[in-house]
Design an enzyme around this catalytic site. Structure first.
Site, mmCIF file in Angstrom:
data_model
loop_
_atom_site.group_PDB
_atom_site.id
_atom_site.type_symbol
_atom_site.label_atom_id
_atom_site.label_comp_id
_atom_site.label_asym_id
_atom_site.label_seq_id
_atom_site.Cartn_x
_atom_site.Cartn_y
_atom_site.Cartn_z
ATOM 1 N N HIS A 47 0.843 -1.188 0.000
ATOM 2 C CA HIS A 47 0.000 0.000 0.000
ATOM 3 C C HIS A 47 0.884 1.245 0.000
ATOM 4 C CE1 HIS A 47 -3.800 -2.164 1.762
ATOM 5 N NE2 HIS A 47 -3.336 -2.729 0.668
ATOM 6 N N GLU A 49 1.419 3.758 2.102
ATOM 7 C CA GLU A 49 2.215 4.082 3.285
ATOM 8 C C GLU A 49 3.484 3.230 3.356
ATOM 9 O OE1 GLU A 49 -2.210 4.130 4.552
ATOM 10 O OE2 GLU A 49 -0.928 3.150 3.080
ATOM 11 N N CYS A 72 -5.110 1.542 6.557
ATOM 12 C CA CYS A 72 -5.893 0.340 6.848
ATOM 13 C C CYS A 72 -5.427 -0.304 8.150
ATOM 14 C CB CYS A 72 -5.814 -0.643 5.696
ATOM 15 S SG CYS A 72 -4.199 -1.417 5.461
ATOM 16 N N CYS A 81 -1.486 -1.548 7.484
ATOM 17 C CA CYS A 81 -0.490 -0.482 7.366
ATOM 18 C C CYS A 81 -0.209 0.186 8.710
ATOM 19 C CB CYS A 81 -0.961 0.566 6.361
ATOM 20 S SG CYS A 81 -0.975 -0.032 4.656
ATOM 21 N N ALA A 151 -19.533 15.052 -25.411
ATOM 22 C CA ALA A 151 -18.865 16.200 -26.030
ATOM 23 C C ALA A 151 -19.862 16.842 -26.978
ATOM 24 C CB ALA A 151 -17.621 15.746 -26.778
ATOM 25 N N THR A 193 -23.958 3.952 -31.494
ATOM 26 C CA THR A 193 -22.603 4.500 -31.429
ATOM 27 C C THR A 193 -21.608 3.551 -32.080
ATOM 28 O OG1 THR A 193 -23.063 5.777 -29.418
ATOM 29 C CG2 THR A 193 -20.754 5.226 -29.849
ATOM 30 N N LEU A 201 -13.183 2.276 -27.902
ATOM 31 C CA LEU A 201 -13.634 2.350 -26.502
ATOM 32 C C LEU A 201 -12.547 1.906 -25.530
ATOM 33 C CD1 LEU A 201 -17.379 1.215 -26.518
ATOM 34 C CD2 LEU A 201 -16.428 3.529 -26.603
ATOM 35 N N GLU A 290 -21.235 6.824 -22.021
ATOM 36 C CA GLU A 290 -20.715 7.758 -23.019
ATOM 37 C C GLU A 290 -21.695 8.086 -24.142
ATOM 38 O OE1 GLU A 290 -16.900 7.161 -24.635
ATOM 39 O OE2 GLU A 290 -15.874 7.342 -22.720
ATOM 40 N N GLY A 292 -24.803 6.852 -27.220
ATOM 41 C CA GLY A 292 -25.165 8.163 -27.709
ATOM 42 C C GLY A 292 -26.333 8.814 -26.971
#
Length: 360
Positions: A47, A49, A72, A81, A151, A193, A201, A290, A292
């Site tokens: 992890h 840390e 954790c 950790c 977009a 799409t 994709l 995403e 259409g």
């Protein structure tokens, strides 16, 4: 110096690398100098840390640990950790947010305090909270965090009347969109799409290479009309076709090519709620829709969207036959509109990225 937000920069390096563990960043600071840094590695590895402790340039005695998420305190694939922190000589821990995971949820902080380590919650942690918003949502709501991305032109169009859409936004915006993909577990699009744009994709870096983590590509295809030669079929193990009905010949072809599919019928369409439940059962916690237009509209109609990413380009397309970003039923009156709250605007050269959260 804002060491906690520098730790966030470390956490961002772990995005897509450490799933299903949260991406965490850590800095160890002594005399106002960073002497160690790290971020979460692949599952079963260190992890953040522990990485910071292993990358020390000098002793961590009397040092401060800055960490984006509560350390954790439970045994998983790696030891807790907090145990290593307690024996490291660190005397102070500054954290970004408490871990919403019930396996941790304050117990890591208590163990540190019980070991006479000073524990403080950091200031100005809004960026860290946003970074972990999906992780927090998953644990508190017990369902995926679903974002919508599109977009559009300044007048809200996502393509011309002939269906052309490459490219509405600039390269900087598209690179940012790929970053958003890379942080997602799933991308969902509709069959139109696929047929119109034949997209890959995939999540790609600025140099064109793919990110190490690639989200599952889910295609909503009620009648299984997807062309077998589509780009998303190049890696069928990372593609899922959600359908309502399928021909016997297409079903045989799917099986021959190892294409994953799931039948989720609801009248003449795919049952989106059942799809989301299925994905959550497969540990898919962060979903990106995403398009259409009709696919986005379906998710908004069902009140499933938690966040919106709207890329707006300074262009005008116009025309009644040019598709708008959001289809579906739409608002019947102004009292039915969806208002975005906690909005934020970013510039990507001449483009704008507006993010916000639908009010419910």
């Amino acid at each position: 110096m804002d060491f906690l937000n520098l730790a966030l920069d470390q956490a961002k390096l772990a995005v897509g690398l450490c799933f299903p563990n949260p991406a965490v960043g850590a800095l160890i600071v002594k005399n106002n100098v960073v002497i160690g840094s790290g971020f979460t590695q692949q599952p079963g590895e260190n992890h953040a840390e522990i990485m910071a402790l292993e990358n020390l340039s000098e002793s961590s005695n009397n040092a401060t640990l800055y960490v984006t998420l509560e350390p954790c305190s439970h045994m998983g694939k790696t030891p807790p950790c907090v145990e290593k922190i307690i024996t490291s000589g660190i005397t102070k821990v500054v954290y970004g947010i408490e871990d919403p995971n019930p396996k941790v949820s304050g117990s890591g902080l208590r163990k540190l305090r019980d070991a006479n380590i000073t524990v403080e919650k950091g200031e100005n942690t809004s960026l860290i909270k946003t970074f972990y918003e999906a992780y927090i949502h998953n644990h508190k709501q017990q369902k995926p965090f679903i974002s919508a991305k599109f977009a559009a032109s300044l007048d809200g169009k996502i393509a011309t009347s002939s269906g052309e859409s490459k490219w509405i936004t600039n390269e900087l915006s598209r690179n940012k969109a790929h970053e958003i993909r890379a942080a997602s577990d799933v991308i969902i699009v509709g069959i139109n799409t696929i047929i119109k744009d034949n997209p890959l994709l995939t999540a790609r870096k600025e140099d064109g290479n793919e990110y190490e983590h690639q989200p599952l590509r889910v295609i909503l295809d009620s009648n299984c009309n997807i062309p077998i030669e589509s780009n998303v079929m190049n890696n069928p193990t990372n593609t899922l076709i959600a359908y309502n009905q399928i021909s016997e010949d297409k079903n045989k072809l799917f099986k021959q090519k190892g294409i994953n599919s799931i039948k989720l019928p609801k009248e003449n369409i795919v049952d989106i709620n059942e799809l989301i439940s299925f994905l959550y059962s497969k540990s898919k916690y962060q979903i990106l829709v995403e398009g259409g237009s009709e696919t986005l509209g379906s998710f908004f109609n069902l009140n499933l969207i938690d966040k919106v990413y709207a890329f707006i380009a300074p262009i005008l397309i116009g025309g009644q036959n040019s598709p708008s970003a959001i289809g579906g039923f739409g608002a019947n009156s102004m009292s039915d509109i969806i208002k975005l709250e906690n909005t934020n605007l970013e510039n990507y050269d001449s483009d704008l990225l507006l993010t916000g959260y639908p009010n419910r």
